[in-house]
Design a protein around this motif. Sequence first.
Motif, PDB file in Angstrom:
ATOM      1  N   GLU A  65       0.848  -1.183   0.000  1.00 32.12           N
ATOM      2  CA  GLU A  65       0.000   0.000   0.000  1.00 32.12           C
ATOM      3  C   GLU A  65       0.886   1.236   0.000  1.00 32.12           C
ATOM      4  O   GLU A  65       1.968   1.240   0.563  1.00 32.12           O
ATOM      5  N   ASP A  66       0.408   2.286  -0.638  1.00 32.82           N
ATOM      6  CA  ASP A  66       1.110   3.561  -0.633  1.00 32.82           C
ATOM      7  C   ASP A  66       0.854   4.215   0.724  1.00 32.82           C
ATOM      8  O   ASP A  66      -0.276   4.553   1.037  1.00 32.82           O
ATOM      9  N   PRO A  67       1.891   4.414   1.553  1.00 36.31           N
ATOM     10  CA  PRO A  67       1.665   4.954   2.897  1.00 36.31           C
ATOM     11  C   PRO A  67       1.077   6.354   2.883  1.00 36.31           C
ATOM     12  O   PRO A  67       0.393   6.752   3.810  1.00 36.31           O
ATOM     13  N   ASP A  68       1.333   7.092   1.803  1.00 31.06           N
ATOM     14  CA  ASP A  68       0.794   8.442   1.706  1.00 31.06           C
ATOM     15  C   ASP A  68      -0.531   8.474   0.957  1.00 31.06           C
ATOM     16  O   ASP A  68      -1.135   9.528   0.806  1.00 31.06           O
ATOM     17  N   GLY A  69      -0.984   7.323   0.489  1.00 30.93           N
ATOM     18  CA  GLY A  69      -2.265   7.250  -0.207  1.00 30.93           C
ATOM     19  C   GLY A  69      -3.409   7.264   0.782  1.00 30.93           C
ATOM     20  O   GLY A  69      -3.276   6.836   1.929  1.00 30.93           O
ATOM     21  N   PRO A  70      -4.577   7.756   0.373  1.00 29.27           N
ATOM     22  CA  PRO A  70      -5.710   7.815   1.305  1.00 29.27           C
ATOM     23  C   PRO A  70      -6.255   6.422   1.622  1.00 29.27           C
ATOM     24  O   PRO A  70      -6.390   5.591   0.738  1.00 29.27           O
ATOM     25  N   ALA A  71      -6.536   6.190   2.882  1.00 24.66           N
ATOM     26  CA  ALA A  71      -7.161   4.959   3.336  1.00 24.66           C
ATOM     27  C   ALA A  71      -8.642   5.199   3.613  1.00 24.66           C
ATOM     28  O   ALA A  71      -9.460   4.309   3.489  1.00 24.66           O
ATOM     29  N   LEU A  72      -8.973   6.425   4.011  1.00 19.36           N
ATOM     30  CA  LEU A  72     -10.337   6.803   4.392  1.00 19.36           C
ATOM     31  C   LEU A  72     -10.584   8.240   3.987  1.00 19.36           C
ATOM     32  O   LEU A  72      -9.742   9.102   4.238  1.00 19.36           O
ATOM     33  N   LEU A  73     -11.710   8.487   3.345  1.00 17.69           N
ATOM     34  CA  LEU A  73     -12.166   9.846   3.076  1.00 17.69           C
ATOM     35  C   LEU A  73     -13.403  10.059   3.930  1.00 17.69           C
ATOM     36  O   LEU A  73     -14.377   9.328   3.816  1.00 17.69           O
ATOM     37  N   GLN A  74     -13.321  11.060   4.791  1.00 19.52           N
ATOM     38  CA  GLN A  74     -14.403  11.293   5.742  1.00 19.52           C
ATOM     39  C   GLN A  74     -14.925  12.704   5.558  1.00 19.52           C
ATOM     40  O   GLN A  74     -14.153  13.656   5.666  1.00 19.52           O
ATOM     41  N   PRO A  75     -16.219  12.867   5.257  1.00 25.42           N
ATOM     42  CA  PRO A  75     -16.747  14.222   5.117  1.00 25.42           C
ATOM     43  C   PRO A  75     -16.797  14.924   6.467  1.00 25.42           C
ATOM     44  O   PRO A  75     -17.024  14.293   7.499  1.00 25.42           O
TER      45      PRO A  75
END
Length: 186
Positions: free
Chosen positions: A119-129
Amino acid sequence: MHVAHALSAEPALAAGSHIAVYAPNGYRVSLLQFAINRADMAWVAVHTRNAVEANIQVLGYADVALVFFHSAYEWAVPQLQAGLPAGCRFVCIDRPSAHGEHLDDWIAPHDSPYCGGPEDPDGPALLQPTGGTTGPSVRSPHHHLHAARRPAHGGGRLFLSSLHAGERWAPSHRRGCARPSGGLAR
């Protein structure tokens, strides 16, 4: 890991794709969140008690490519489908549905072992409004590295206690997992 395998095999989905889970709390949600992250995609948080119109706005703003839904919210799926781009796919997680493929059928072709990349450590895992009380909602990203540092179930322990500020992830060649590099990033 069949779900992660199916996500990775989906032609319209690439690493970093945004995937929503429209379901009541239950064990399937946690398993789906794990599979989404394992496939190096981002889970989009959706509050099912919001009005469907508000959720359409959130899902659209987050550029959701696939929605896993529970039959308890099947009544809302036609509205979601009408309000989201035509390419957005829907998969029902608990039974066959007229509004999307059943999860069991969707993952059936993917029964071989899943071996994804790190996994890309800087990639988003969660997008939360965010709340939107002082203006329009915005999405707040939580990254894989950030998620790894969060306390586990309120027990005060970290998922990866060996990570320190500034450390980076290094790829592991064992089953595609990521592991701490042991050194500080430069």
